[in-house]
Design an enzyme around this catalytic site. Sequence first.
Site, mmCIF file in Angstrom:
data_model
loop_
_atom_site.group_PDB
_atom_site.id
_atom_site.type_symbol
_atom_site.label_atom_id
_atom_site.label_comp_id
_atom_site.label_asym_id
_atom_site.label_seq_id
_atom_site.Cartn_x
_atom_site.Cartn_y
_atom_site.Cartn_z
ATOM 1 N N SER A 189 38.326 47.204 43.323
ATOM 2 C CA SER A 189 39.627 46.607 43.021
ATOM 3 C C SER A 189 39.629 45.120 43.347
ATOM 4 O O SER A 189 38.954 44.679 44.294
ATOM 5 C CB SER A 189 40.679 47.306 43.885
ATOM 6 O OG SER A 189 41.898 46.617 43.852
ATOM 7 N N TYR A 228 43.838 50.897 52.424
ATOM 8 C CA TYR A 228 43.356 51.110 51.054
ATOM 9 C C TYR A 228 42.326 50.045 50.675
ATOM 10 O O TYR A 228 41.223 50.360 50.228
ATOM 11 C CB TYR A 228 44.538 51.083 50.069
ATOM 12 C CG TYR A 228 44.074 51.057 48.631
ATOM 13 C CD1 TYR A 228 43.612 52.208 48.014
ATOM 14 C CD2 TYR A 228 44.068 49.865 47.895
ATOM 15 C CE1 TYR A 228 43.150 52.180 46.701
ATOM 16 C CE2 TYR A 228 43.613 49.830 46.592
ATOM 17 C CZ TYR A 228 43.159 50.992 46.000
ATOM 18 O OH TYR A 228 42.695 50.961 44.709
ATOM 19 N N LYS A 288 38.071 50.173 49.866
ATOM 20 C CA LYS A 288 37.353 49.633 48.697
ATOM 21 C C LYS A 288 36.187 48.753 49.166
ATOM 22 O O LYS A 288 35.087 48.835 48.635
ATOM 23 C CB LYS A 288 38.305 48.841 47.792
ATOM 24 C CG LYS A 288 39.340 49.703 47.083
ATOM 25 C CD LYS A 288 38.682 50.743 46.189
ATOM 26 C CE LYS A 288 39.668 51.725 45.587
ATOM 27 N NZ LYS A 288 39.049 52.926 45.018
HETATM 28 P P1 NAD Z 1 45.093 58.269 39.917
HETATM 29 O O1 NAD Z 1 45.743 58.675 41.183
HETATM 30 O O2 NAD Z 1 45.851 58.439 38.654
HETATM 31 O O3 NAD Z 1 43.689 59.013 39.747
HETATM 32 C C1 NAD Z 1 42.905 59.387 40.844
HETATM 33 C C2 NAD Z 1 42.577 60.869 40.671
HETATM 34 O O4 NAD Z 1 41.737 61.276 41.761
HETATM 35 C C3 NAD Z 1 43.809 61.768 40.700
HETATM 36 O O5 NAD Z 1 43.785 62.627 39.566
HETATM 37 C C4 NAD Z 1 43.684 62.554 41.999
HETATM 38 O O6 NAD Z 1 44.209 63.851 41.874
HETATM 39 C C5 NAD Z 1 42.183 62.544 42.205
HETATM 40 N N1 NAD Z 1 41.732 62.669 43.601
HETATM 41 C C6 NAD Z 1 42.120 61.963 44.680
HETATM 42 N N2 NAD Z 1 41.462 62.371 45.770
HETATM 43 C C7 NAD Z 1 40.627 63.361 45.367
HETATM 44 C C8 NAD Z 1 39.682 64.186 46.028
HETATM 45 N N3 NAD Z 1 39.453 64.105 47.340
HETATM 46 N N4 NAD Z 1 39.001 65.102 45.298
HETATM 47 C C9 NAD Z 1 39.212 65.230 43.969
HETATM 48 N N5 NAD Z 1 40.094 64.478 43.292
HETATM 49 C C10 NAD Z 1 40.796 63.562 43.986
HETATM 50 O O7 NAD Z 1 44.624 56.746 40.107
HETATM 51 P P2 NAD Z 1 44.027 55.716 39.057
HETATM 52 O O8 NAD Z 1 45.015 54.656 38.866
HETATM 53 O O9 NAD Z 1 43.488 56.434 37.888
HETATM 54 O O10 NAD Z 1 42.854 55.125 39.929
HETATM 55 C C11 NAD Z 1 41.526 55.576 39.816
HETATM 56 C C12 NAD Z 1 40.660 54.796 40.771
HETATM 57 O O11 NAD Z 1 40.750 53.415 40.450
HETATM 58 C C13 NAD Z 1 41.026 54.920 42.240
HETATM 59 O O12 NAD Z 1 39.839 54.926 43.003
HETATM 60 C C14 NAD Z 1 41.813 53.669 42.503
HETATM 61 O O13 NAD Z 1 41.754 53.274 43.847
HETATM 62 C C15 NAD Z 1 41.083 52.678 41.616
HETATM 63 N N6 NAD Z 1 41.888 51.510 41.231
HETATM 64 C C16 NAD Z 1 43.098 51.714 40.647
HETATM 65 C C17 NAD Z 1 43.885 50.629 40.295
HETATM 66 C C18 NAD Z 1 45.256 50.799 39.701
HETATM 67 O O14 NAD Z 1 46.055 49.878 39.777
HETATM 68 N N7 NAD Z 1 45.556 51.939 39.078
HETATM 69 C C19 NAD Z 1 43.402 49.328 40.526
HETATM 70 C C20 NAD Z 1 42.145 49.159 41.109
HETATM 71 C C21 NAD Z 1 41.400 50.282 41.467
HETATM 72 C C1 WQD Z 2 52.338 43.278 40.360
HETATM 73 C C2 WQD Z 2 53.356 42.171 40.520
HETATM 74 C C3 WQD Z 2 54.710 42.373 42.492
HETATM 75 C C4 WQD Z 2 56.822 46.003 41.383
HETATM 76 C C5 WQD Z 2 48.380 46.680 43.219
HETATM 77 C C6 WQD Z 2 47.445 46.896 44.359
HETATM 78 C C7 WQD Z 2 46.050 46.543 43.954
HETATM 79 C C8 WQD Z 2 45.655 47.287 42.677
HETATM 80 C C9 WQD Z 2 46.658 47.131 41.594
HETATM 81 C C10 WQD Z 2 44.575 49.308 43.322
HETATM 82 C C11 WQD Z 2 53.464 41.664 41.959
HETATM 83 C C12 WQD Z 2 55.556 42.494 41.245
HETATM 84 C C13 WQD Z 2 55.982 44.912 41.377
HETATM 85 C C14 WQD Z 2 58.223 45.781 41.280
HETATM 86 C C15 WQD Z 2 57.821 43.421 41.146
HETATM 87 N N1 WQD Z 2 45.579 48.700 42.914
HETATM 88 N N2 WQD Z 2 56.478 43.651 41.261
HETATM 89 N N3 WQD Z 2 58.649 44.492 41.141
HETATM 90 O O1 WQD Z 2 50.429 44.426 43.904
HETATM 91 O O2 WQD Z 2 49.209 43.169 42.072
HETATM 92 O O3 WQD Z 2 48.332 45.307 42.862
HETATM 93 O O4 WQD Z 2 47.959 47.465 42.099
HETATM 94 O O5 WQD Z 2 43.510 48.867 43.636
HETATM 95 O O6 WQD Z 2 45.225 46.882 45.013
HETATM 96 O O7 WQD Z 2 47.853 46.097 45.446
HETATM 97 O O8 WQD Z 2 50.353 45.323 41.528
HETATM 98 O O9 WQD Z 2 51.976 46.310 39.988
HETATM 99 O O10 WQD Z 2 52.393 46.466 42.475
HETATM 100 O O11 WQD Z 2 52.598 44.269 41.341
HETATM 101 O O12 WQD Z 2 58.273 42.269 41.029
HETATM 102 O O13 WQD Z 2 59.009 46.723 41.294
HETATM 103 O O14 WQD Z 2 54.639 42.712 40.190
HETATM 104 O O15 WQD Z 2 55.398 41.626 43.462
HETATM 105 O O16 WQD Z 2 53.703 40.302 41.903
HETATM 106 P P1 WQD Z 2 49.635 44.448 42.684
HETATM 107 P P2 WQD Z 2 51.871 45.695 41.330
#
Ligand code: NAD
Ligand code: WQD
Length: 341
Positions: free
Chosen positions: A126, A151, A155
């Site tokens: 991330s 979190y 990562k």
């Molecule tokens: P999500 O929660 O929709 O998907 C994650 C999936 O993993 C879920 O279906 C959950 O049930 C499953 N899971 C969690 N723990 C588990 C375990 N111990 N065993 C089996 N399954 C398990 O999330 P996402 O948005 O699809 O994110 C996927 C990955 O990408 C995560 O590692 C997340 O940290 C990373 N990521 C997400 C974002 C974002 O903003 N969505 C940004 C950067 C990184």
């Molecule tokens: C985006 C912008 C908020 C909600 C997060 C995690 C990051 C990654 C992606 C996993 C920011 C603003 C948000 C609201 C708002 N996830 N906002 N009103 O914080 O950039 O990233 O998700 O790895 O680790 O921290 O994403 O979508 O929460 O926010 O104004 O109700 O929207 O302040 O500027 P963020 P976000």
Amino acid sequence: MKEMVLVSGGAGYIGSHTAVELINAGYDVVVADNLSNSDMSGVEGVRKITGVDVPFVNVDCCDKEAFRRVFEQYKFNSVIHFAAFKAVGESVTDPMKYYRNNLTSFMNVVDLMREFGRQNIVFSSSATVYGEADHLPVTEQTPRKPATSAYGNTKQMCEDILRDSVTAYDGLKGIALRYFNPIGAHPSALIGELPRGVPQNLVPFITQTAAGVRECLSVFGDDYPTPDGSCLRDYIDVVDLAKAHVVAITRMVEGRNKEAYEIFNVGTGNGTSVLELVHSFERVNGLKLNYKIAPRRPGDVVAIWADTTLANKELGWKAERSLDDTLRSAWAWEKHVRGIK
Ligand code: NAD
Ligand code: WQD
């Protein structure tokens, strides 16, 4: 014979979109997920879109014995590991929940890959690892900042575990993809993001407000040192992001990786402000959003967006879908979920 890929966490948001793109690219896929943050609709959507009866195993990746049986049953040589918890705020109030799940599941994957001689792994990292960067846009060389949440720390730790493991264990190769802000949904509107409870992320909050599930969007801060005072982020379309996983896996399968461990930013290369995003959403979907300016959210970085030169050059990958199309897809998905015509 087709190459098989294990998609752990494949019932979730990014995993389900990636499963579709893997199948489109000719891979066989097996999904492993414990449905802790998803339900079977993601897998069913993948099956409907692709016409393939993708195998699904309900398993907790932290349960090594149960997870071992997936390795025994399926002969995949590659894993894309999405399975993790991802709520930043919750990880601050309950850090052990995050360390236990995100680290244990990842270490089990690496252990079992070694045990079974499986080679290629893509890890979901991330942009959070960069924290508040000193220079923008961030490249893969930009120093990581100390994590401000458990979190974010998981990562960073998993990146390091992967680096050390591929260095130590012959035959293991890994790519960490650092996602920026994934948004949007599949053009079919059959899969998308399904947040439980009140959405923490901007776009699901916007779409739920448009659908009348939430009364009003709070824009967290309009007094930041940015052109319109709201924070800047790099919003990456989830289908484009899914395709980055396919090229990363293919790079390793074909032995084109330059190092055993590689890192790539996956973003668009553009910074978009919260207010720009809100106004684009209103414009492309022809609706007015109820929003107000609210105080800053603690922990938010002011601005971050990706330098994607490395992914462009090495992976031959580039974000393609326009922000407008992505925001249309986000609304189409929300309407599908709510049964809105
Ligand atoms: P999500 O929660 O929709 O998907 C994650 C999936 O993993 C879920 O279906 C959950 O049930 C499953 N899971 C969690 N723990 C588990 C375990 N111990 N065993 C089996 N399954 C398990 O999330 P996402 O948005 O699809 O994110 C996927 C990955 O990408 C995560 O590692 C997340 O940290 C990373 N990521 C997400 C974002 C974002 O903003 N969505 C940004 C950067 C990184
Ligand atoms: C985006 C912008 C908020 C909600 C997060 C995690 C990051 C990654 C992606 C996993 C920011 C603003 C948000 C609201 C708002 N996830 N906002 N009103 O914080 O950039 O990233 O998700 O790895 O680790 O921290 O994403 O979508 O929460 O926010 O104004 O109700 O929207 O302040 O500027 P963020 P976000």
